[in-house]
Enzyme design. Structure first.
Site, PDB file in Angstrom:
ATOM      1  N   SER A  72      -9.914  -0.900   6.914  1.00  0.00           N
ATOM      2  CA  SER A  72      -9.300  -0.669   5.605  1.00  0.00           C
ATOM      3  C   SER A  72      -8.523  -1.842   5.022  1.00  0.00           C
ATOM      4  O   SER A  72      -8.127  -1.782   3.859  1.00  0.00           O
ATOM      5  CB  SER A  72      -8.380   0.559   5.662  1.00  0.00           C
ATOM      6  OG  SER A  72      -9.138   1.733   5.562  1.00  0.00           O
TER       7      SER A  72
ATOM      8  N   LYS B 287       0.843  -1.199   0.000  1.00  0.00           N
ATOM      9  CA  LYS B 287       0.000   0.000   0.000  1.00  0.00           C
ATOM     10  C   LYS B 287       0.879   1.250   0.000  1.00  0.00           C
ATOM     11  O   LYS B 287       1.909   1.280   0.686  1.00  0.00           O
ATOM     12  CB  LYS B 287      -0.902  -0.031   1.246  1.00  0.00           C
ATOM     13  CG  LYS B 287      -1.975   1.050   1.280  1.00  0.00           C
ATOM     14  CD  LYS B 287      -2.872   0.869   2.506  1.00  0.00           C
ATOM     15  CE  LYS B 287      -4.025   1.859   2.532  1.00  0.00           C
ATOM     16  NZ  LYS B 287      -4.913   1.663   3.706  1.00  0.00           N
TER      17      LYS B 287
ATOM     18  N   SER C 238      -9.819   1.385   2.658  1.00  0.00           N
ATOM     19  CA  SER C 238      -8.947   2.172   1.819  1.00  0.00           C
ATOM     20  C   SER C 238      -7.864   1.358   1.106  1.00  0.00           C
ATOM     21  O   SER C 238      -7.284   1.856   0.151  1.00  0.00           O
ATOM     22  CB  SER C 238      -8.284   3.272   2.642  1.00  0.00           C
ATOM     23  OG  SER C 238      -7.428   2.718   3.622  1.00  0.00           O
TER      24      SER C 238
END
Lengths: 482, 100
Positions: free
Chosen positions: A178, A79, A154
């Protein structure tokens, strides 16, 4: 070799048997990225040369007959709020568009030492604020199972990349769901570890009392391997726990018969999509068939959790994001030539609407005259929520629920109403408020083929039980890809 | 209405955010609906509840600290590498002291 079906164990077998080199395995994933990324847009940027060089190092070890590290040649996606030395780390934000990380996050240093390769940085909602990856300042990511649908967020880019076969596994971060919610939307496994289990050093902070880094993978066993590699004490993060890291891979083989699965009476009420209810009920039946006992538990403060969460998360975010001021890194916009003008113009140009909304709310709830009414109140309610879980987890080994009350939704469906988006986080945010670990497991599909996830929550530092039950569940349900 | 144009401007100033007129209009509605939603916390009596300070450690436990020994982290050059404007080993900013 089909990159969509490779596991960590299989990568190792290919290398050990000489059926493929680490460079070939890496190249197969880079090819998959070239093929699938234009339509899913899971990745923001990549350094293919660096990944191939890491792979070549593994091949040199093999040629020299040296022992291979535990994750040798395993391609991972990271990420884009986790620092990889020398690569950009944008957090999905214009304000960090050209920011280059100076150092490896502790999780990256550990994965690097374990021999894994970093094939790309994953798209995300800006500063991890969002549940759909539509809040990325660059572009939305699409669900690889159905391109008109969101991958969740996310960590949507991480989940989509793993589902599409761009990597064997990924790292995400979880502040209110997330990791788990995108794992659920993309049909992969996602683990949010206990607060303090994994070092946050090198993770760009959002909510410092809520954030945890964790793995996404296609099997529970792979998630266990990745968690084992990144967990443990780190002197760079004072909140990282000193507790020894258990052998998660060994733990998943233990029997699950007799485990008590708690079902919160407040969770299985109205508001859950019928197709989600049907798949979760089937999943619970499967747990019973595995010898688990379903017990009702009580989480009486559930209805206050979202309000509590957003006050705490926005307050922490407004404080953490004050560091982006155009002085030491990131975007700078000059304004009218004064220092405060520069701060304000930089932040106005660099942050997207969701980030600004949260900074304003967070600043408001911390401001003089409102602190007690909002922030302090929320931290007290947080204590009540934490106590709910302590009591419930004294009666049950784990707590089960849907990961998300709905299946994946269409792009644009919820983006105009922030509150509606927040409400869909009801089952995931409580784990962050209470600091407990959680896992999202694939639990079948809707009639139109969209993935649905089952969430298990556990006691502090009891990731072993979550992984062990998850492993038995995915095998019994035929949900594991392998 | 809990938060109006004045409050949004005031908080924007505290948070060093320049907020355009359009953003202000958009935010006021959204912020109020979120704050109204948050009001429900007041239904709970928390007069005898301690606020959470740490989710894992008990109140009498403290985080494990490392010995306070200097270590080499980044060189000056590295530290300045991401600076939008640097010079002579410093980050440059607009003039802070106004002319007479």
């Amino acid at each position: 070799m089909d990159p969509r079906e490779l596991t960590i164990d299989q990568v190792r077998l290919l290398l050990d048997r000489g059926e493929a080199s680490a460079v070939e395995i890496c190249q197969a994933h880079l090819d998959c990225i070239a093929q699938r990324n234009p339509e899913t847009r899971a990745l923001l940027h990549q350094d293919a040369a660096a990944a191939l060089e890491q792979a070549a190092q593994i091949d040199r070890l093999r040629k020299a007959g040296q022992p291979l590290p535990p994750l040798a040649g395993v391609p991972l996606v990271i990420k884009d709020n986790i620092s990889i030395r020398g690569q950009r780390c944008t957090c999905g934000s214009k304000i960090l568009e050209n920011y280059q990380a100076l150092y490896d996050a502790t999780v990256i240093a550990r994965l690097r030492a374990a021999g894994s390769l970093f094939v790309g940085k994953a798209n995300m909602d800006e500063f991890a604020m969002g549940s759909s990856t539509e809040n990325s300042a660059f572009f939305p990511t699409r669900n690889p199972h159905a391109l008109d649908y969101v991958p969740g967020g996310s960590s949507g880019g991480s989940a989509a990349a793993v589902a599409a076969g761009m990597a064997v596994g990924a790292l995400g971060s979880d502040t209110g769901g997330s990791i788990r919610q995108p794992a659920s939307f993309c049909g992969v496994v996602g683990v949010k570890p206990t607060y303090g289990r994994v070092s946050r050093y090198g993770l760009v902070a959002f909510g410092s009392s809520l954030d945890q880094i964790g793995p996404l993978a296609r099997t529970v066993k792979d998630a266990a391997r990745l968690l084992g590699a990144i967990a443990g004490r780190d002197t760079h993060d004072a909140t990282s726990a000193t507790l020894a890291v258990p052998d998660y891979v060994a733990a998943i083989e233990n029997p699950v018969k007799g485990l008590k699965v708690g079902l919160p009476r407040q969770y299985f009420k109205a508001g859950i999509a019928p197709e989600v209810t049907a798949r979760i009920q089937a999943g619970l039946k499967l747990l019973e068939q595995l010898g688990c006992e379903l017990v009702e538990v009580d989480l009486p403060h559930t209805e206050y959790a979202i309000a509590c969460y957003y006050v705490v998360a926005m307050a922490e975010a407004s404080s953490n994001l004050s560091r982006f001021d155009g002085v030491r890194y990131g975007l700078r916009v000059h304004g009218e030539g004064t220092l405060t003008g520069m701060y304000r113009e930089t932040r106005d140009a660099g942050f997207g609407n969701e980030v600004k909304r949260r900074i304003i709310l967070g600043t408001f709830v911390l401001s003089s005259g409102y602190y007690d009414a909002y922030y302090l109140k929320a931290q007290k309610v947080r204590t009540l929520i934490k106590q709910d879980f302590e009591k419930a987890l004294a009666k049950a080994d784990v707590i089960a629920s849907p990961t998300s009350p709905t299946p994946p939704f269409r792009l644009g469906e919820k983006s105009s109403d922030p509150l509606a988006m927040y409400l869909s986080d009801i089952f995931t945010i409580t784990a962050n408020l209470a600091g407990i670990p959680g896992i999202s497991l694939p639990c079948g599909r809707t009639s139109s083929g969209l993935p649905i996830g089952l969430q298990l929550l556990g006691k502090h530092f009891d990731e072993c039980t979550l992984l062990r039950l998850g492993h038995a569940f995915e095998i019994a349900g035929g949900f594991a890809l392998n | 209405m809990i938060i109006g144009p004045k409050e949004v401007e005031y908080v924007g100033k505290l948070a060093q955010l320049a907020i355009t007129e359009d953003e202000k209009q958009l935010f006021i509605g959204q912020l109020n609906s979120i704050l109204e939603f948050v009001e429900q916390l007041n239904r709970l009596d928390t007069s005898n509840v301690e606020p959470t300070a740490h989710v894992v450690l008990a109140a009498d436990q403290s985080a494990a600290l490392r010995p306070d020994e200097p270590i080499m982290t980044f060189t000056q050059e590295q530290s300045l590498a991401n600076g939008p404007e640097t010079g002579a080993g410093h980050f440059k900013v607009p003039k802070v002291i106004s002319d007479r």
